[in-house]
Design an enzyme around this catalytic site. Structure first.
Site, short mmCIF file in Angstrom:
data_model
loop_
_atom_site.label_atom_id
_atom_site.label_comp_id
_atom_site.label_asym_id
_atom_site.label_seq_id
_atom_site.Cartn_x
_atom_site.Cartn_y
_atom_site.Cartn_z
N HIS A 21 32.05 -9.52 -38.84
CA HIS A 21 31.30 -9.71 -40.07
C HIS A 21 29.90 -10.21 -39.74
CE1 HIS A 21 31.01 -10.27 -44.42
NE2 HIS A 21 30.21 -11.28 -44.12
N ASP A 43 36.91 -8.32 -39.19
CA ASP A 43 36.26 -8.98 -40.32
C ASP A 43 37.31 -9.30 -41.37
OD1 ASP A 43 34.65 -9.76 -42.46
OD2 ASP A 43 33.70 -7.80 -42.72
N SER A 83 27.89 -8.02 -47.46
CA SER A 83 28.76 -9.16 -47.75
C SER A 83 28.69 -9.51 -49.24
CB SER A 83 28.40 -10.33 -46.85
OG SER A 83 29.38 -11.33 -46.88
#
Length: 316
Positions: free
Chosen positions: A284, A254, A159
């Site tokens: 995610h 995501d 991320s």
């Protein structure tokens, strides 16, 4: 493609826990909620050969790093991974991704270093990136003390940590940081403009929301002008040629799926050796949910196996 049953269960557990969305509260509240979620998301932390913590010199004061030596990692000349945790540049710490770091260390027979880099909004861009670069310089400059091979250091992150890892890999390519042998990018944030279609398809109801991602970004950047800076949006870099070989993980459900895929395709187009691994039924953050999602360890195992092939045989 429908959601993986494990991912669906993880989402249901999150909804049942309640709590305000991050963007509706304070930064302090978001950090507290995130810390409280660790025991419910991560599995039992598996033992490693050794774990230590120390402070290193950073550009604006000391930076704490945690070091895991995996079971099977040699005492000298080990491959090494600098792991940069996710959390939107605002939340996360040395414990938030400890499960992943231990997996990488053990499965990859590696030494994994995770820095507790400075977070926004107290420390906006490029403070956290500078701390990560300092950790890489420490690893390269103290390879003998750490028992690692300075020519086989990789960077990894998920991320926002994937964002920092991708940027650090380009800085290394340009000689602005020590060289890297490889990069592992797990659902990386690569385009802070947040205009990809996956923001529409998965903007709500799949964990990380579009509103939360805007909240994270707006805390991280100093001004809107930073959004177009390739060190915030590496997808906007003029060229990715010469970057280290990459292993990229994409979660199908995501909001970051499209920009992560676009970055991977740019790596391929610019001649960077690439393995692009899609997990179409995942959400995610799934790699941080080992307690509920079987694919979490599977994804890390694939990345670690690739890293072993990429960095070659180690000394005993």
């Amino acid at each position: 493609m429908t959601l993986d049953p494990d991912a669906l269960r993880a989402l249901e557990i999150g909804r049942a826990a309640g709590g305000e969305p991050f963007e509706n509260g304070s930064v302090a509240a978001a950090r507290a909620a995130y810390i409280a979620s660790f025991p419910t998301q991560q599995g039992e932390h598996e033992p490693v050969a050794a774990t230590g913590q120390q402070q290193i010199d950073g550009p604006n004061g000391p930076v704490t790093i945690r070091i895991h030596r995996g079971i099977g990692a040699p005492r000298t000349g080990a491959r090494a991974v600098l792991y940069l945790h996710g959390g939107g540049w605002v939340i996360g710490n040395l414990d938030s991704h400890d499960e992943i770091c231990r997996w990488l260390a053990n499965i990859g027979n590696a030494v994994v270093v995770c820095p507790d880099y400075r977070l926004a909004p107290e420390h906006t861009f490029p403070a956290g990136l500078e701390d990560c670069a300092a950790a890489l310089r420490f690893m390269a400059g103290n390879a003998g003390e750490l028992g690692i091979d300075p020519t086989r250091i990789a960077v990894a992150g998920d991320s926002a940590g994937g964002n920092l890892a991708a940027v650090l890999a380009l800085l290394a390519r340009d000689g602005l940081a020590p060289p890297l042998a490889a990069q592992i990018l797990i659902y990386p944030n690569t385009d802070a403009r947040q205009a990809a279609d996956s923001y529409r398809r998965f903007g709500d109801g799949f964990g990380l929301t579009a509103a939360a991602m805007a909240w994270f970004r707006d805390h991280y950047v100093r001004t809107p002008d930073d959004i177009a800076d390739w060190r915030v949006s590496p997808l906007l870099a003029s060229s990715l040629a010469g970057a280290p070989p990459a292993f990229v993980v994409i979660a199908g459900h995501d909001i970051l799926a499209d920009e992560g895929t676009a970055f991977a395709e740019r790596l391929r187009t610019d001649g960077v050796p690439l393995v692009l691994r899609h997990w179409p039924g995942q959400i995610h953050g799934f790699v941080s949910m080992g307690r509920h999602i079987l694919a979490a360890r599977q994804a890390v195992s694939e990345a670690a196996a690739w890293l072993q092939r990429q960095t070659g045989v180690q000394a005993d």
